[in-house]
Scaffold this active site. Structure first.
Site, PDB file in Angstrom:
ATOM      1  N   LYS A  85      -7.790  13.931  17.446  1.00 24.41           N
ATOM      2  CA  LYS A  85      -8.862  13.047  16.983  1.00 24.41           C
ATOM      3  C   LYS A  85      -8.276  11.996  16.049  1.00 24.41           C
ATOM      4  O   LYS A  85      -7.610  12.327  15.072  1.00 24.41           O
ATOM      5  CB  LYS A  85      -9.931  13.842  16.231  1.00 24.41           C
ATOM      6  CG  LYS A  85     -10.843  14.650  17.122  1.00 24.41           C
ATOM      7  CD  LYS A  85     -11.989  15.224  16.288  1.00 24.41           C
ATOM      8  CE  LYS A  85     -12.959  16.019  17.145  1.00 24.41           C
ATOM      9  NZ  LYS A  85     -14.064  16.561  16.330  1.00 24.41           N
TER      10      LYS A  85
ATOM     11  N   ARG B   1      -2.008  -1.196  23.619  1.00 24.45           N
ATOM     12  CA  ARG B   1      -2.609  -0.188  24.507  1.00 24.45           C
ATOM     13  C   ARG B   1      -1.937   1.177  24.413  1.00 24.45           C
ATOM     14  O   ARG B   1      -1.968   1.962  25.377  1.00 24.45           O
ATOM     15  CB  ARG B   1      -2.596  -0.656  25.965  1.00 24.45           C
ATOM     16  CG  ARG B   1      -3.407  -1.917  26.192  1.00 24.45           C
ATOM     17  CD  ARG B   1      -3.813  -2.092  27.626  1.00 24.45           C
ATOM     18  NE  ARG B   1      -4.400  -3.410  27.815  1.00 24.45           N
ATOM     19  CZ  ARG B   1      -3.702  -4.486  28.192  1.00 24.45           C
ATOM     20  NH1 ARG B   1      -2.409  -4.400  28.423  1.00 24.45           N
ATOM     21  NH2 ARG B   1      -4.310  -5.641  28.325  1.00 24.45           N
TER      22      ARG B   1
ATOM     23  N   HIS C 195     -22.143  18.751   6.569  1.00 30.06           N
ATOM     24  CA  HIS C 195     -22.330  17.297   6.639  1.00 30.06           C
ATOM     25  C   HIS C 195     -23.564  16.872   5.857  1.00 30.06           C
ATOM     26  O   HIS C 195     -23.571  15.826   5.198  1.00 30.06           O
ATOM     27  CB  HIS C 195     -22.467  16.838   8.091  1.00 30.06           C
ATOM     28  CG  HIS C 195     -21.162  16.791   8.834  1.00 30.06           C
ATOM     29  ND1 HIS C 195     -21.072  16.916  10.205  1.00 30.06           N
ATOM     30  CD2 HIS C 195     -19.890  16.629   8.396  1.00 30.06           C
ATOM     31  CE1 HIS C 195     -19.800  16.839  10.574  1.00 30.06           C
ATOM     32  NE2 HIS C 195     -19.065  16.673   9.493  1.00 30.06           N
TER      33      HIS C 195
ATOM     34  N   GLU D 145     -13.835  17.724  23.543  1.00 29.38           N
ATOM     35  CA  GLU D 145     -15.020  18.195  22.843  1.00 29.38           C
ATOM     36  C   GLU D 145     -16.263  18.198  23.721  1.00 29.38           C
ATOM     37  O   GLU D 145     -17.334  17.727  23.322  1.00 29.38           O
ATOM     38  CB  GLU D 145     -15.264  17.330  21.598  1.00 29.38           C
ATOM     39  CG  GLU D 145     -15.993  18.093  20.506  1.00 29.38           C
ATOM     40  CD  GLU D 145     -15.866  17.410  19.149  1.00 29.38           C
ATOM     41  OE1 GLU D 145     -15.733  16.191  19.107  1.00 29.38           O
ATOM     42  OE2 GLU D 145     -15.899  18.127  18.145  1.00 29.38           O
TER      43      GLU D 145
ATOM     44  N   ASN E  21     -16.946  23.534  14.525  1.00 27.79           N
ATOM     45  CA  ASN E  21     -17.869  22.930  13.561  1.00 27.79           C
ATOM     46  C   ASN E  21     -18.675  23.976  12.792  1.00 27.79           C
ATOM     47  O   ASN E  21     -19.683  23.646  12.180  1.00 27.79           O
ATOM     48  CB  ASN E  21     -18.813  21.962  14.284  1.00 27.79           C
ATOM     49  CG  ASN E  21     -18.085  20.708  14.730  1.00 27.79           C
ATOM     50  OD1 ASN E  21     -17.185  20.230  14.041  1.00 27.79           O
ATOM     51  ND2 ASN E  21     -18.456  20.182  15.887  1.00 27.79           N
TER      52      ASN E  21
ATOM     53  N   HIS F 221     -20.562  23.127   9.634  1.00 31.03           N
ATOM     54  CA  HIS F 221     -20.574  21.670   9.512  1.00 31.03           C
ATOM     55  C   HIS F 221     -21.959  21.036   9.548  1.00 31.03           C
ATOM     56  O   HIS F 221     -22.140  19.950   9.008  1.00 31.03           O
ATOM     57  CB  HIS F 221     -19.684  21.040  10.591  1.00 31.03           C
ATOM     58  CG  HIS F 221     -18.215  21.090  10.253  1.00 31.03           C
ATOM     59  ND1 HIS F 221     -17.549  22.274  10.037  1.00 31.03           N
ATOM     60  CD2 HIS F 221     -17.294  20.107  10.057  1.00 31.03           C
ATOM     61  CE1 HIS F 221     -16.269  22.019   9.756  1.00 31.03           C
ATOM     62  NE2 HIS F 221     -16.095  20.711   9.756  1.00 31.03           N
TER      63      HIS F 221
ATOM     64  N   ARG G 180     -15.189  23.347  21.994  1.00 31.09           N
ATOM     65  CA  ARG G 180     -14.575  22.872  20.757  1.00 31.09           C
ATOM     66  C   ARG G 180     -15.583  22.764  19.616  1.00 31.09           C
ATOM     67  O   ARG G 180     -15.211  22.767  18.444  1.00 31.09           O
ATOM     68  CB  ARG G 180     -13.922  21.500  21.027  1.00 31.09           C
ATOM     69  CG  ARG G 180     -13.023  21.018  19.926  1.00 31.09           C
ATOM     70  CD  ARG G 180     -12.091  19.937  20.450  1.00 31.09           C
ATOM     71  NE  ARG G 180     -11.466  19.213  19.367  1.00 31.09           N
ATOM     72  CZ  ARG G 180     -10.534  18.283  19.547  1.00 31.09           C
ATOM     73  NH1 ARG G 180     -10.139  17.974  20.772  1.00 31.09           N
ATOM     74  NH2 ARG G 180     -10.004  17.668  18.525  1.00 31.09           N
TER      75      ARG G 180
ATOM     76  N   LYS H  73      -6.634  26.797  16.357  1.00 26.83           N
ATOM     77  CA  LYS H  73      -7.205  25.501  16.707  1.00 26.83           C
ATOM     78  C   LYS H  73      -6.598  24.979  18.007  1.00 26.83           C
ATOM     79  O   LYS H  73      -7.306  24.423  18.853  1.00 26.83           O
ATOM     80  CB  LYS H  73      -7.008  24.488  15.581  1.00 26.83           C
ATOM     81  CG  LYS H  73      -7.654  23.168  15.946  1.00 26.83           C
ATOM     82  CD  LYS H  73      -8.052  22.282  14.813  1.00 26.83           C
ATOM     83  CE  LYS H  73      -8.842  21.101  15.402  1.00 26.83           C
ATOM     84  NZ  LYS H  73      -8.997  19.996  14.484  1.00 26.83           N
TER      85      LYS H  73
ATOM     86  N   HIS I 216     -14.834  17.381   1.701  1.00 24.68           N
ATOM     87  CA  HIS I 216     -15.321  17.904   2.979  1.00 24.68           C
ATOM     88  C   HIS I 216     -15.220  19.432   3.031  1.00 24.68           C
ATOM     89  O   HIS I 216     -16.179  20.119   3.395  1.00 24.68           O
ATOM     90  CB  HIS I 216     -14.513  17.264   4.110  1.00 24.68           C
ATOM     91  CG  HIS I 216     -14.870  17.774   5.476  1.00 24.68           C
ATOM     92  ND1 HIS I 216     -16.085  17.511   6.071  1.00 24.68           N
ATOM     93  CD2 HIS I 216     -14.179  18.541   6.375  1.00 24.68           C
ATOM     94  CE1 HIS I 216     -16.122  18.087   7.261  1.00 24.68           C
ATOM     95  NE2 HIS I 216     -14.983  18.717   7.467  1.00 24.68           N
TER      96      HIS I 216
END
Lengths: 374, 374
Positions: free
Chosen positions: B142, B120, B251, B236, B244, B247, B240, B226, B264
């Site tokens: 993240k 945990r 993506h 997010e 992106n 992106h 935030r 950042k 990426h």
């Protein structure tokens, strides 16, 4: 309906307690309105309650996705967790999806951990349907799964948006599981609240008869105690360990007999009797207080004598306990009823305690051992 | 050494930046002293740096457990995560164990998620060794793994105790990965900080030459931007999303070509050029500002023209993007350099934008397309 608030700052949440919540749309409205609900349940509880839940949210939820898992602690694994992820992705559930855990502790732990980790965290609510889950695993945010090398080794602290306890669901709970849940209820009183313990001693006949109002009051009181402890120590840095009263011996019993032979609550019951006797030996608890704990557990049809193990085996089993520090087992002991503390104990003292445990040793939980305060 | 603080209340942590941190015991002391360290790395980075790390903590750590994973995004799976759990349990790592993520973004994501979920949650620190990981994945908490149905679908927000960035590790980074990292550096300026973008335009030659002091300054500036955004929106919820920038198109490019064909950062570079052009079409960005973004990316040896897809394919790919709401793709656009906002765009506008993209289409990243500000 009674509301107990778990006070965790921005992560605070209410526990709503009462009979019939499952069928009461107004209870569901704040959580279900406009959302996709993913209801995680198991093959025992789902057939009993899922349809009623769906009916209550029918006019509220955007849609309901059902995820039914097999029933049993042996399924609290990464394979079952992956089934939840697969179902959520299959149904294209996004980050706004509300996960609803409908079932006992295993469902709550898996569904809660899925909520903690699906797309880095989605909201969830608990609808616990066993007494154990209602008074224990639904308060405190512990979620997780077992690993072949240990129970609850993988998990997260993750708080729900709310806990909805429909006390009427206890009507279908088998006696043995009901008693196992009572072990935790008694534990909360014995370790944290002498007043609640005294109230409970008086009300045990009504609780065991599952008298609705008394049951709701017992659950609310038990949740209130646990919520107070959790609020003071959300991530189990210290104080929260008092909730492990009976667990050092209890885990050893569960592990020594093989998990599942005794239910967790049964092992903890016998463990609490040992921890109370150890407290008496250490001079911090009156023998008559230890006796009251034993009597309450026995009246609740819980085992109060541990199974027989060799002393070396006891020590091995207790050193595996998570509270063991550097191989020395630690115990939650009592300084009077309702006042727990943590300490070690010498091998000599433990040997004496566990040797006397052999008299009248038994491995058959489930039968009452004695009447109340005989 | 420069310190950037990520300000997240009780979860705040420092990012230490400078050459040689890996070999500097004094940097490690606050984290390693008296603890068990579980160093998670991969088969490329481990042989380069693990021994040096071990030497730096030799007089400090109680012990060091090494966990070496295979190298590559294709191993960012639950199977690899289980290898980490197994190793931690095998070595009887307890809740006080410090997990050290030594490697690029994949190592950081897996090790961070293991830290978030082992018993945990245990403490961890990041030692990112790629430019991308240093400026992007090491800031913001993240963590996670991929699922066969989608990237980063399983994970958690979990903050490290610290991030130690040894800029000297970039000396061994292949050119293509270095450029891919620069795409995120340029993105931070273009989307969030015009002053930093202007500084970067001037310093790009020194950055590309990997001049130590300039590189450290660029990384610190990028982390600072950042960190500011993350501090304002840890989970997010809104702001935030400006990170992106590029992106939605990026993506789609990664996914359309098959993950791994373009890195990426390369896909995001071409995506930023499209997003800047869309901003110009929407009237919120001057053409010369879009040009500055394109030129900086090209100078950094990044692709500035997207590969050719049919328009219907573009739309399909973009609707899979996580920012798509109800099937309509959303874009991070610019209202001038350094000022991002989020909006949708009509199909007609997108069709026009993506059709013109076909001129000079290319699928070979890696070569410079133009000099700086030609």
């Amino acid at each position: 309906m009674t509301t107990v608030t778990v006070d965790l700052g921005s992560r605070s949440y209410p526990i709503e307690i009462g009979p019939g919540l499952l069928d009461d749309s107004s209870c569901w409205e704040p959580y279900a309105q406009g959302r996709t609900l993913a209801v995680v349940t198991n093959s025992t509880v789902g057939p009993l309650y899922a349809r009623r839940l769906c009916k209550s949210v029918a006019g509220l939820a955007a849609r309901v996705v059902m995820v039914e898992l097999p029933d049993g602690e042996e399924y609290k694994t990464s394979a079952t967790l992956n089934r939840v992820y697969d179902a959520l992705l299959e149904a294209r559930c996004d980050r706004q999806t509300l996960i609803v855990a409908l079932g006992g502790g295993v469902v709550g732990d898996i569904a809660g951990f899925a909520a903690a980790t699906y797309q880095r965290g989605v909201p969830f609510i608990q609808v616990p349907t066993t007494l154990l889950a209602q008074v224990d695993s639904s308060v405190g945010g512990k979620t997780g799964i077992n690993h072949p090398r240990g129970k609850n080794m993988i998990g997260a602290f993750y708080q729900p948006e709310a806990v909805l306890i429909d006390t009427a669901t206890l009507g279908t709970l088998p006696d043995r599981e009901f008693s196992a849940g009572l072990a935790e209820v008694i534990k909360h009183g014995a370790a944290c609240d002498a007043g609640y313990f005294a109230w409970l001693e008086n009300e045990l006949p009504a609780v065991l008869a599952r008298h609705p109002a008394t049951l709701a009051e017992a659950i609310a009181g038990s949740c209130r105690i646990k919520a107070r402890v959790v609020a003071a120590d959300e991530r189990e840095a210290g104080l929260r360990a008092v909730l492990n009263f009976g667990h050092t011996f209890g885990h050893a019993i569960e592990n020594g007999l093989g998990y599942g032979t005794w239910l967790h609550g049964e092992a903890v019951a016998a463990g609490m009797v040992l921890a109370a006797r150890l407290s008496v030996d250490m001079g911090s608890l009156e023998p008559r207080e230890a006796r009251r704990i034993r009597d309450a557990l026995a009246y609740a049809r819980l085992p109060v004598t541990a199974p027989v193990f060799e002393f070396a085996r006891w020590m091995d089993l207790m050193e595996l306990d998570k509270k063991a520090s550097a191989g020395t087992p630690r115990f939650v002991l009592l300084r009077g009823l309702g006042a727990a503390y943590i300490a070690g104990a010498s091998e000599e003292r433990l040997a004496a305690l566990l040797a006397t445990g052999e008299e009248g040793a038994r491995t058959d939980p489930l039968q009452p051992l004695a009447g109340p305060n005989p």
